[in-house]
Design a protein around this motif. Structure first.
Motif, short mmCIF file in Angstrom:
data_model
loop_
_atom_site.label_atom_id
_atom_site.label_comp_id
_atom_site.label_asym_id
_atom_site.label_seq_id
_atom_site.Cartn_x
_atom_site.Cartn_y
_atom_site.Cartn_z
N ASN A 185 110.25 82.17 75.02
CA ASN A 185 109.95 83.59 74.88
C ASN A 185 111.09 84.29 74.14
O ASN A 185 112.23 84.32 74.62
N SER A 186 110.77 84.84 72.98
CA SER A 186 111.80 85.58 72.23
C SER A 186 112.28 86.80 73.00
O SER A 186 113.39 87.29 72.75
N LEU A 187 111.45 87.31 73.90
CA LEU A 187 111.84 88.45 74.71
C LEU A 187 112.73 87.94 75.85
O LEU A 187 112.26 87.61 76.93
N GLY A 188 114.02 87.85 75.57
CA GLY A 188 114.96 87.28 76.53
C GLY A 188 115.53 85.97 76.05
O GLY A 188 116.51 85.47 76.63
N ARG A 189 114.92 85.34 75.03
CA ARG A 189 115.41 84.08 74.46
C ARG A 189 115.55 83.00 75.53
O ARG A 189 116.62 82.39 75.69
N GLU A 190 114.46 82.73 76.22
CA GLU A 190 114.51 81.69 77.24
C GLU A 190 113.16 81.03 77.41
O GLU A 190 112.12 81.61 77.08
N MET A 191 113.18 79.80 77.90
CA MET A 191 111.94 79.10 78.21
C MET A 191 111.32 79.73 79.45
O MET A 191 112.01 79.97 80.45
N GLN A 192 110.01 79.99 79.39
CA GLN A 192 109.31 80.56 80.53
C GLN A 192 107.94 79.89 80.67
O GLN A 192 107.33 79.48 79.68
N GLN A 193 107.49 79.82 81.89
CA GLN A 193 106.15 79.31 82.14
C GLN A 193 105.14 80.41 81.84
O GLN A 193 105.31 81.56 82.22
N LEU A 194 104.09 80.03 81.12
CA LEU A 194 103.06 81.00 80.77
C LEU A 194 102.32 81.44 82.02
O LEU A 194 101.87 80.62 82.82
N ALA A 195 102.18 82.75 82.18
CA ALA A 195 101.51 83.33 83.34
C ALA A 195 100.46 84.31 82.87
O ALA A 195 100.72 85.52 82.77
N PRO A 196 99.26 83.85 82.54
CA PRO A 196 98.22 84.74 82.02
C PRO A 196 97.85 85.82 83.03
O PRO A 196 97.84 85.59 84.24
N ALA A 197 97.55 87.01 82.52
CA ALA A 197 97.15 88.10 83.39
C ALA A 197 95.80 87.85 84.02
O ALA A 197 95.52 88.28 85.13
N SER A 198 94.93 87.14 83.29
CA SER A 198 93.59 86.84 83.77
C SER A 198 93.44 85.34 83.94
O SER A 198 93.73 84.57 83.03
#
Length: 511
Positions: free
Chosen positions: A31-44
């Motif tokens: 995620n470029s927002l924070g520059r870190e690896m993140q697990q995808l968490a869909p809203a739906s």
């Protein structure tokens, strides 16, 4: 980010060679927002909305322009392989994008229209069709929506009016501007400190009256000395919407106020996407991240410089095809590098990709017709051997961990060399990889296979290597001679030494 809901993706289990049972992996992305690896968490649950910044249609897409769409297509393919429904939006910017990406001056489309003595709409039609033709040739899946900016101008005016009512804008003779000082965290996507001097912001042209260099046009007014070929009436006078405004409005219109993923080239990360976030979060005013995950691909370089139309004539996909190259080789070339790595486009690199694709075609050809492409659960259910299940686990791990396509290709090549798989398992795994990568492995026509076989072997290039090998042999440099032979073997060329000299021939595709 929040935890992934248990029902958003089919759960599955896999037996590794060791006998250990593990759960199937879920996507982790950088995620470029924070520059870190993140697990995808869909809203739906079970659905992901993706917006990708589209082309400004004022010229043929160059090879660098096409990388974001192969990358976004790979992201979509990975999610759909895992059973997720994806709504994908790629816009067409046919108005509002100024030369130099700034706030003043002519639109890029209008410059081309004047130069070609055509209407704006003729220009945008021509290059929109060229864009979609290139995407089709690269086997990019059709998108759910391809909105044109010109079709959403009324909504853009309404959006700008909301910003004005909320006090986020101010008006100058040159247009309506967003006041970035009103957003305390402005620039966080670019890791920019509020109020800091920034080279990306200061490269934009100076505009008289702007309160800050970072402030940007929401509406670009027509001025007396600058008559536009196309304009709309607005509360701030005739003009066109700002480029940044367009993406906010089109994405929200088609994906909702908040959606899961926004993608684009890394050049958008520092200004364009920063400004999208600022105006969108000001408009919504709900204190939430407008989009929680931002993914950016790196540049394709030409001679260590970013490929850009501003630098003059640049290579386009049609150039490669006219030279006898199959477009899948360019896709293979892109996928052999991680999307977040810069990639230097060279003839040697393209030849290497052609050779690699040729070898892969040869291995897949030995499997016979591939089964119909299926999702992860179906593929897993059809595999029986521990080796095949382990291979699927390795492929899934690679694509799930930030779209590691080079590793997927390596894992596919490795599994095709295994002798221990049961009948049909290799073909099933190849079909799964084909679906994930978007490479045409089992569905090329005879003519396409012939093209894909031969593109690595331009005769002048081969004859030059053979001459260099002959020189090395004459000088007793057998190591260099062997290195050149190996280089030719890598691109699918077989040498035959005879008393009359050396001749060459293409290796059969299944070598």
């Amino acid at each position: 980010m929040g935890a992934v809901g248990a029902s958003w993706m089919p759960a599955w289990r896999m037996i590794l060679r060791s006998g250990e049972v593990v759960e199937g992996t879920r996507p982790r992305l950088f995620n470029s927002l924070g520059r870190e690896m993140q697990q995808l968490a869909p809203a739906s649950s079970g659905h992901v909305g993706i917006y990708s910044c589209g082309m400004t249609v004022y010229g043929d897409p160059h090879l660098g322009n096409l990388r974001p769409y192969v990358f976004a297509d790979t992201l979509r393919r990975m999610l759909e392989f895992k059973g997720v429904t994806v709504t994908s939006v790629v816009n067409i910017t046919d108005v509002g994008h100024a030369v130099g990406d700034g706030d003043l001056g002519e639109d890029k489309v209008e410059v081309t229209a004047r130069a070609q003595n055509q209407s704006v709409w003729d220009v945008t039609k021509k290059y929109t069709e060229a864009f979609f033709t290139d995407l089709s040739n690269l086997n990019v899946l059709p998108h759910s929506h391809n909105p044109r900016a010109s079709e959403y101008v009324p909504q853009m005016i309404e959006f700008a009016q909301v910003l004005e009512r909320k006090g986020y804008t101010y008006q100058l003779d040159s247009g309506l501007y967003f006041d970035t000082s009103r957003m305390p965290d402005y620039g966080r996507l670019a890791l920019r400190r509020p109020g800091s001097a920034d080279t990306d912001v200061h490269r934009l042209e100076a505009v008289a009256g702007k309160r800050s260099p970072a402030d940007f046009a929401v509406w670009r007014a027509e001025r007396g000395e600058q008559k536009r070929l196309v304009h709309w009436e607005s509360p701030w006078g005739p003009g066109v919407p700002g480029w940044h405004l367009e993406c906010s409005v089109m994405s929200m219109s088609l994906l909702g106020d908040h959606f899961d993923i926004h993608t684009g080239g890394v050049d958008h990360r520092e200004i364009h996407h920063v400004n999208e976030i600022a105006q969108s979060e000001a408009y919504l005013g709900d204190g939430r991240d407008w989009v929680p995950m931002w993914l950016h691909n790196e540049f394709v370089l030409l001679g260590s410089n970013k490929i850009a139309k501003s630098s003059g004539r640049v290579p386009i996909l049609r150039d490669l095809m006219n030279a006898g190259h199959h477009p899948m080789v360019y896709r293979y070339f892109l996928l052999n590098a991680h999307y977040r790595s810069q990639l230097d486009f060279t003839e040697a690199g393209l030849r290497s990709a052609a050779a690699g694709y040729r070898r892969l075609l040869g291995r897949v050809a030995q499997l016979g017709p591939l089964p119909e492409a299926a999702g992860l659960d179906v593929v897993r259910g059809r595999l029986r051997s521990a080796e095949a299940l382990a291979a699927l686990a390795a492929i899934d791990d690679a694509i799930t961990e930030d779209l590691n396509t080079p590793k997927v290709i390596a894992e596919l090549n490795a599994v095709l060399r295994l002798d221990s798989l049961e009948d049909g398992e290799a073909a099933l795994l190849a079909s799964a990889a084909e679906r994930l990568l978007g490479l045409k492995l089992g569905v090329l026509s005879a003519d396409e296979v012939s093209t894909a076989t031969n593109i690595a072997m331009p005769p002048d290039y081969i004859e030059g290597l053979i001459a260099a090998r002959a020189t090395a042999r004459a000088g007793g440099d057998w190591g260099e001679a062997d290195r050149i032979r190996n280089q030719l073997t890598e691109i699918g060329v077989r040498l035959v030494d005879t008393p009359q000299g050396t001749r060459w021939e293409p290796m059969p595709i299944d070598d």
